[in-house]
Design a protein around this motif. Sequence first.
Motif, mmCIF file in Angstrom:
data_model
loop_
_atom_site.group_PDB
_atom_site.id
_atom_site.type_symbol
_atom_site.label_atom_id
_atom_site.label_comp_id
_atom_site.label_asym_id
_atom_site.label_seq_id
_atom_site.Cartn_x
_atom_site.Cartn_y
_atom_site.Cartn_z
ATOM 1 N N MET A 56 0.726 -1.189 -0.216
ATOM 2 C CA MET A 56 0.145 0.164 -0.087
ATOM 3 C C MET A 56 0.927 1.407 0.171
ATOM 4 N N HIS A 57 0.457 2.095 -0.420
ATOM 5 C CA HIS A 57 1.139 3.415 -0.708
ATOM 6 C C HIS A 57 1.111 4.345 0.581
ATOM 7 N N TRP A 58 2.179 4.655 1.119
ATOM 8 C CA TRP A 58 2.304 5.383 2.417
ATOM 9 C C TRP A 58 1.233 6.330 2.565
ATOM 10 N N ALA A 59 0.783 6.988 1.585
ATOM 11 C CA ALA A 59 -0.122 8.139 1.699
ATOM 12 C C ALA A 59 -1.491 7.402 2.118
ATOM 13 N N ASP A 60 -1.703 6.179 1.602
ATOM 14 C CA ASP A 60 -2.943 5.493 1.773
ATOM 15 C C ASP A 60 -3.029 4.975 3.487
ATOM 16 N N VAL A 61 -1.698 4.608 3.585
ATOM 17 C CA VAL A 61 -1.815 4.091 5.178
ATOM 18 C C VAL A 61 -2.158 5.195 6.040
ATOM 19 N N LEU A 62 -1.393 6.303 5.836
ATOM 20 C CA LEU A 62 -1.787 7.480 6.658
ATOM 21 C C LEU A 62 -3.092 7.885 6.599
ATOM 22 N N ALA A 63 -3.729 7.830 5.291
ATOM 23 C CA ALA A 63 -5.119 8.155 5.189
ATOM 24 C C ALA A 63 -6.117 7.299 6.036
ATOM 25 N N ASP A 64 -5.641 6.038 5.917
ATOM 26 C CA ASP A 64 -6.503 4.849 6.642
ATOM 27 C C ASP A 64 -6.443 5.166 8.022
ATOM 28 N N GLU A 65 -5.306 5.446 8.568
ATOM 29 C CA GLU A 65 -5.274 5.902 9.871
ATOM 30 C C GLU A 65 -6.009 6.934 10.430
ATOM 31 N N LEU A 66 -6.381 7.950 9.651
ATOM 32 C CA LEU A 66 -7.237 9.036 10.010
ATOM 33 C C LEU A 66 -8.638 8.358 9.992
ATOM 34 N N LEU A 67 -8.974 7.876 8.919
ATOM 35 C CA LEU A 67 -10.477 7.200 8.765
ATOM 36 C C LEU A 67 -10.674 6.517 9.706
ATOM 37 N N LYS A 68 -9.942 6.011 10.667
ATOM 38 C CA LYS A 68 -10.323 5.129 11.816
ATOM 39 C C LYS A 68 -11.679 6.104 12.665
ATOM 40 N N GLU A 69 -11.037 7.413 12.477
ATOM 41 C CA GLU A 69 -12.245 8.435 13.217
ATOM 42 C C GLU A 69 -13.208 8.909 12.145
ATOM 43 N N GLU A 70 -14.278 8.831 12.184
ATOM 44 C CA GLU A 70 -15.149 9.254 11.143
ATOM 45 C C GLU A 70 -15.584 10.685 11.566
ATOM 46 N N LYS A 71 -15.049 11.793 10.901
ATOM 47 C CA LYS A 71 -15.388 13.128 11.133
ATOM 48 C C LYS A 71 -14.545 13.805 10.077
ATOM 49 N N LYS A 72 -14.772 15.097 10.319
ATOM 50 C CA LYS A 72 -14.045 16.011 9.165
ATOM 51 C C LYS A 72 -12.522 16.211 9.700
ATOM 52 N N HIS A 73 -11.843 15.849 8.801
ATOM 53 C CA HIS A 73 -10.196 16.087 8.984
ATOM 54 C C HIS A 73 -9.812 17.314 8.466
ATOM 55 N N VAL A 74 -8.969 17.720 9.471
ATOM 56 C CA VAL A 74 -8.198 19.057 9.091
ATOM 57 C C VAL A 74 -6.681 18.733 8.785
ATOM 58 N N LEU A 75 -6.181 18.579 7.616
ATOM 59 C CA LEU A 75 -4.758 18.298 7.419
ATOM 60 C C LEU A 75 -4.238 19.646 7.329
ATOM 61 N N ALA A 76 -3.279 19.754 8.473
ATOM 62 C CA ALA A 76 -2.469 21.213 8.413
ATOM 63 C C ALA A 76 -1.122 21.179 7.936
ATOM 64 N N THR A 77 -0.566 22.224 7.517
ATOM 65 C CA THR A 77 1.004 22.371 7.005
ATOM 66 C C THR A 77 1.104 23.877 7.760
ATOM 67 N N GLY A 78 2.457 24.049 8.130
ATOM 68 C CA GLY A 78 2.826 25.441 8.331
ATOM 69 C C GLY A 78 4.236 25.694 8.223
ATOM 70 N N ILE A 79 4.697 26.767 7.605
ATOM 71 C CA ILE A 79 5.847 26.925 7.468
ATOM 72 C C ILE A 79 6.150 28.640 7.631
ATOM 73 N N THR A 80 7.206 28.953 8.323
ATOM 74 C CA THR A 80 7.540 30.433 8.441
ATOM 75 C C THR A 80 8.323 30.929 7.468
ATOM 76 N N PRO A 81 7.772 31.906 6.916
ATOM 77 C CA PRO A 81 8.362 32.396 5.558
ATOM 78 C C PRO A 81 9.281 33.551 5.909
#
Length: 516
Positions: free
Chosen positions: A1-26
């Motif tokens: 399985m692709h690594w991104a699918d593995v991570l997505a599956d992990e999130l899908l264990k919880e059924e709710k709206k997911h907020v996937l965040a990133t952050g960088i200091t410019p």
Amino acid sequence: MHWADVLADELLKEEKKHVLATGITPSGPIHIGNMREILTTDAVYRCLIDKGGDGELTYVADDYDPLRKVYPYLPKSYEKYVGMPISDIPCPCGKHKSYADHYLVSFLNSLKEIGVKPHVYRANEMYKNGDYNQAIQIALENTDKIKEIIQKISKRQLPKGWIPFNVRCEKCKKLTAAKAVLYDYPIIEYKCDCGYEGEVDITKGGVGKLPWRVDWPARWKMLGVTFEPFGKDLGTVGGARDTGEKIVEEIYGYPAPKYTVYEFIMLKGEGAMHSSKGTALSAGEMLAMTPPEVLRFLLMNNQPGKHLVFDSGLGLLNLVDEYDKEERVYFGKEEATKGMKDLKKTYELSQLRNYPKTIPYQLPYRHLVTLIQIGESWDEVKKILLRTKQIPKDLSKDDENHLKQRAEHARYWLDNFAPDIVKFEVKKKLPKVDLAKEQKKFLLALTGKLSSVDWEAEDIHKIIYDSSEKEKIPIKTAFKTIYQIILGQEKGPRAGYFLSNLNKDFVLERIEEAVI
RNA sequence: GGGCUUGUAGCUCAGCUAGGCAGAGCAAUCGGCUCUUAACCGAUUGGCCAGGGGUUCGAAUCCCCUCAAGCCCGCCA
């Protein structure tokens, strides 16, 4: 399985709206290493949506962060801004709203180019709007607990009188110089290193900032973050992630987001990229020299935890070839070689947006690199391609645009990063060369045969051999001679293909001229 | 001192998140066609999967230990 699918599956264990965040200091040029954070998250986001999950991709630009020091790429005059929020510092080039925007805007453009569309937040606006007010109040009410958490987990001793809030001095505008003297909700009295003494009301926005170790967890709660990756530098024990986890759970009553730790991207020969050390290629530059789907491919094809080496030299050509091969296999034009992992998903995640239904028209990239050095504009290159039947007359608009776009990337690469070995210039006039007698003899034999031949690569190639054999001239000298009179150098692209891409009359005239 | 990652053919690596014959590309060697700019085609060679232990009918793969390398942290983020 692709690594991104593995991570997505992990999130899908919880059924709710997911907020996937990133952050960088410019705070400096945003480089591909930073891009990895966004593309990693984007991949998980796409997999999540594919699987029917509900989610949002966000990007927080921490542009309220103070300038730490005068980086090597900044003028000395920026000394006076050290300590001020980067959104309040003037732009180095004068064309943007602020220092932060100078770097942020080009990065946001790069994101668009690489097919990532996050919801963008600017920390300075969030602070000034008062979005952080509640989080600030809670932090201040829990000063002792937070202090204890940080001291215990990070093993760092915080000074006496420390509070989880950096007041921005109203006079010198710095976030790093004011010391709180007294906190009595909602007022903080402070004394600044610049000599100013004053007080701020935390119910008014933009009077200061939470320190990083508190800011991060506060933001998780505020935005409902359920997933946020971070670089290995933050993944260390006792680091911001560790204290953040404790703070968000115990102070803000919110579960810490899931995550993955991603490795850095090295620049071949120069080690890891660091914006602050100047050993970075900006995301913009990297994208200018690399076709976007290829850059995505590089990241999608490797797990986040693997360190990557980006080779801006000849290795780039191999990377493009590798992508093209992946594409051929995806469309069933070629057998998969063993070792191609998660081929389908990797290819799909490499696409900017919709997956193509049929295979895009492929032209070997190395060959394109040669062609664009012969034709000056895309139109000329296209003419050559049509004349030599390397593209069909009815090439679709999409395919043409794709080739044209690749040509632009190749051009940027040639102008800025390519090693000399692949560069050449078709000289408009005969270069100054002293040809030996035998070289002239070879050319004479060549021109006689060339004039009557179909202008095809294979045929030309053969004639070069025939001529060198007939005149008993080493084949190396034969090739050298051709390159000398056309390019003014001793080596060049594969001669048959190369000449067939040039105009026949031009070649014949040039040979004639050289023989005289 | 702590953390992460890595260790598989001469080199670069896949295979590890389904435990089931050890795999690719490049290089080398031979042949085809005197072969140029990391570009040709076909074939051949090449391995104690870092080492040790454990689990298992079965381990490159899972667990533990050791060794080695790279990076990160021990200012700030």
